[in-house]
Design a protein around this motif. Structure first.
Motif, PDB file in Angstrom:
ATOM      1  N   LEU A   1      48.895 101.247  -2.135  1.00 17.15           N
ATOM      2  CA  LEU A   1      49.466 100.904  -3.442  1.00 17.15           C
ATOM      3  C   LEU A   1      50.368 102.027  -3.939  1.00 17.15           C
ATOM      4  N   TRP A   2      49.940 103.258  -3.754  1.00 22.43           N
ATOM      5  CA  TRP A   2      50.783 104.397  -4.127  1.00 22.43           C
ATOM      6  C   TRP A   2      52.098 104.371  -3.344  1.00 22.43           C
TER       7      TRP A   2
ATOM      8  N   TYR B   1      46.632  93.724  -3.399  1.00 20.71           N
ATOM      9  CA  TYR B   1      45.876  93.066  -4.464  1.00 20.71           C
ATOM     10  C   TYR B   1      45.466  91.656  -4.084  1.00 20.71           C
ATOM     11  N   LYS B   2      44.430  91.175  -4.752  1.00 17.35           N
ATOM     12  CA  LYS B   2      43.986  89.792  -4.627  1.00 17.35           C
ATOM     13  C   LYS B   2      44.775  88.925  -5.603  1.00 17.35           C
TER      14      LYS B   2
ATOM     15  N   PHE C   1      49.032  89.814 -11.436  1.00 21.83           N
ATOM     16  CA  PHE C   1      49.782  90.056 -12.662  1.00 21.83           C
ATOM     17  C   PHE C   1      49.603  91.501 -13.142  1.00 21.83           C
ATOM     18  N   LYS C   2      48.399  92.012 -13.007  1.00 16.00           N
ATOM     19  CA  LYS C   2      48.114  93.389 -13.420  1.00 16.00           C
ATOM     20  C   LYS C   2      48.919  94.390 -12.586  1.00 16.00           C
ATOM     21  N   VAL C   3      48.888  94.210 -11.282  1.00 15.73           N
ATOM     22  CA  VAL C   3      49.582  95.147 -10.395  1.00 15.73           C
ATOM     23  C   VAL C   3      51.095  95.015 -10.538  1.00 15.73           C
ATOM     24  N   GLN C   4      51.596  93.791 -10.598  1.00 13.27           N
ATOM     25  CA  GLN C   4      53.034  93.592 -10.744  1.00 13.27           C
ATOM     26  C   GLN C   4      53.543  94.170 -12.061  1.00 13.27           C
TER      27      GLN C   4
END
Length: 204
Positions: A28-29, A143-144, A149-152
């Motif tokens: 993710l980083w 992400y799942k 939505f949180k990650v985006q």
């Protein structure tokens, strides 16, 4: 028709992890860092280029040609970037993007002719394309569905913030430190991303 597995679908859609848990993933980083570097360095150098060219005696038409070529270089590679990913993979694409960014900085350091600026800004556009698409391709793997939505949101906000900072800071750094120091400062985020990418690649 295959019956819907309700239990599996519910599990997949629920149990969203917190941001602190999500950011324990090095991938993710790397995904977000690739987009951040692409936009921050691109905005930082592109915004200052017309001013730097003017300071070295070039007219507005030359600066216009350089920026137009840069914008074309940002988007035209998208016609073949998916093929490059399919052939060499995302990690090598990010590596290639970093190398192209480093080539941009090297060319810009070599001189102040119109052609130096042109080649540097074309390389900047191509490097942006590779890094942004590379990061965008990696992001969904972190992400799942229930977390998308949180990650985006974090990804988009971070990219926008760094792009704005790069644009706003370009003029200040150019007039206080000069074009050469802008180029040298750009080495840091690119080198950091390249190192993270190489570490991640070895772990795969």
């Amino acid at each position: 028709m295959k019956p819907l597995n309700v239990q599996e679908n519910t599990t997949e859609a629920g149990d969203a992890r917190t941001l602190s848990m999500l950011f324990q993933q090095p991938m993710l980083w790397l995904a977000i860092g690739s987009g951040l570097t692409a936009y921050a360095v691109m905005a930082f150098l592109m915004t200052a280029t017309p001013l730097a060219m003017s300071g070295h005696g070039h007219d507005i038409q030359s600066a216009k040609w350089v920026i137009q070529s840069h914008v074309m270089a940002m988007y035209l590679p998208s016609l073949i970037t998916p093929l490059i990913i399919k052939r060499i993979g995302v990690y090598k694409l990010i590596t290639l993007g970093c190398v192209v960014f480093l080539a941009c900085i090297a060319v810009a350091l070599l001189g102040h002719s119109v052609h130096h600026y042109w080649w540097a800004l074309v390389a900047l556009g191509v490097g942006w394309n590779f890094l942004f698409i590379g990061g965008t391709s990696l992001l969904p793997q972190t992400y799942k569905p229930s977390e998308r939505f949180k990650v985006q949101a974090v990804n988009d906000f971070s990219i926008t913030a760094f792009q704005a900072s790069g644009s706003l800071g370009a003029g200040i750094v150019l007039f206080t430190q000069g074009w050469t120091w802008m180029l040298l400062a750009s080495l840091f985020p690119v080198s950091l991303l390249l190192l993270l990418n190489l570490v991640m690649k070895k772990q795969q």
